[in-house]
Design a protein around this motif. Structure first.
Motif, mmCIF file in Angstrom:
data_model
loop_
_atom_site.group_PDB
_atom_site.id
_atom_site.type_symbol
_atom_site.label_atom_id
_atom_site.label_comp_id
_atom_site.label_asym_id
_atom_site.label_seq_id
_atom_site.Cartn_x
_atom_site.Cartn_y
_atom_site.Cartn_z
ATOM 1 N N UNK A 1 -3.874 -11.213 -6.299
ATOM 2 C CA UNK A 1 -2.452 -11.304 -5.957
ATOM 3 C C UNK A 1 -1.777 -9.943 -6.030
ATOM 4 N N UNK A 2 -2.070 -9.196 -7.081
ATOM 5 C CA UNK A 2 -1.456 -7.876 -7.252
ATOM 6 C C UNK A 2 -1.818 -6.967 -6.081
ATOM 7 N N UNK A 3 -3.080 -6.928 -5.736
ATOM 8 C CA UNK A 3 -3.527 -6.077 -4.648
ATOM 9 C C UNK A 3 -3.001 -6.575 -3.303
ATOM 10 N N UNK A 4 -2.913 -7.892 -3.131
ATOM 11 C CA UNK A 4 -2.389 -8.452 -1.879
ATOM 12 C C UNK A 4 -0.923 -8.087 -1.668
ATOM 13 N N UNK A 5 -0.146 -8.089 -2.752
ATOM 14 C CA UNK A 5 1.253 -7.668 -2.656
ATOM 15 C C UNK A 5 1.317 -6.248 -2.097
ATOM 16 N N UNK A 6 0.470 -5.385 -2.622
ATOM 17 C CA UNK A 6 0.436 -3.996 -2.148
ATOM 18 C C UNK A 6 0.058 -3.928 -0.676
ATOM 19 N N UNK A 7 -1.028 -4.605 -0.315
ATOM 20 C CA UNK A 7 -1.541 -4.534 1.052
ATOM 21 C C UNK A 7 -0.496 -5.018 2.055
ATOM 22 N N UNK A 8 0.097 -6.168 1.799
ATOM 23 C CA UNK A 8 1.105 -6.708 2.718
ATOM 24 C C UNK A 8 2.314 -5.777 2.799
#
Length: 134
Positions: free
Chosen positions: A45-52
């Motif tokens: 989730x943390x990394x997905x927030x960054x990517x998006x």
């Protein structure tokens, strides 16, 4: 930041964040995710927030982002993670590979606090795929 974890019954607990959001955790994995599963989910989730966020700032037409997280654990107790792999599947219209690659790299190397915290003890790898939206 703070959180409260309260025992419900058996090995079921309710974790409540300082902002008032709650999640059920279960050591038996019947009423909720295990704490170790939540570690994987937190990293994804943390990394997905960054990517998006990075892709949106790059004006990419992203319609979806899924992070498939796999963790390998030690055979001995404590069964800590020895490796974690995050695979991002980004869906959108004409999303440029160079932008996705950059977003994943920036998350891994600079922005994802969860992964940065874990990488001191865990090998973390990343990959991605792009799917054209219908």
């Amino acid at each position: 930041m703070q959180a409260t974890v309260e025992w419900q019954h058996d090995l079921v607990f309710t974790a409540t964040s300082g902002t008032g959001h709650s999640v059920t955790l279960d050591g038996n994995k019947t009423a909720g995710a295990s704490p170790m599963e939540m570690v994987l989910a937190a990293a994804g989730a943390c990394s997905s927030v960054d990517v998006v966020s990075i892709l949106e700032k790059a004006r990419q037409q992203v319609t979806g982002c899924r992070c498939e997280v796999k963790g390998e654990r030690a055979d001995a107790v404590p069964a800590v993670y020895t490796s974690i792999h995050l695979h991002f599947v980004v869906t959108g219209h004409d999303v440029a590979e160079k932008h996705v690659e950059r977003a994943v790299q920036l998350s891994a190397e600079k922005y994802c606090s969860v992964a940065k915290m874990l990488e001191a003890a865990v090998t973390i790898t990343h990959s991605f795929a792009i799917e054209q939206a219908a």
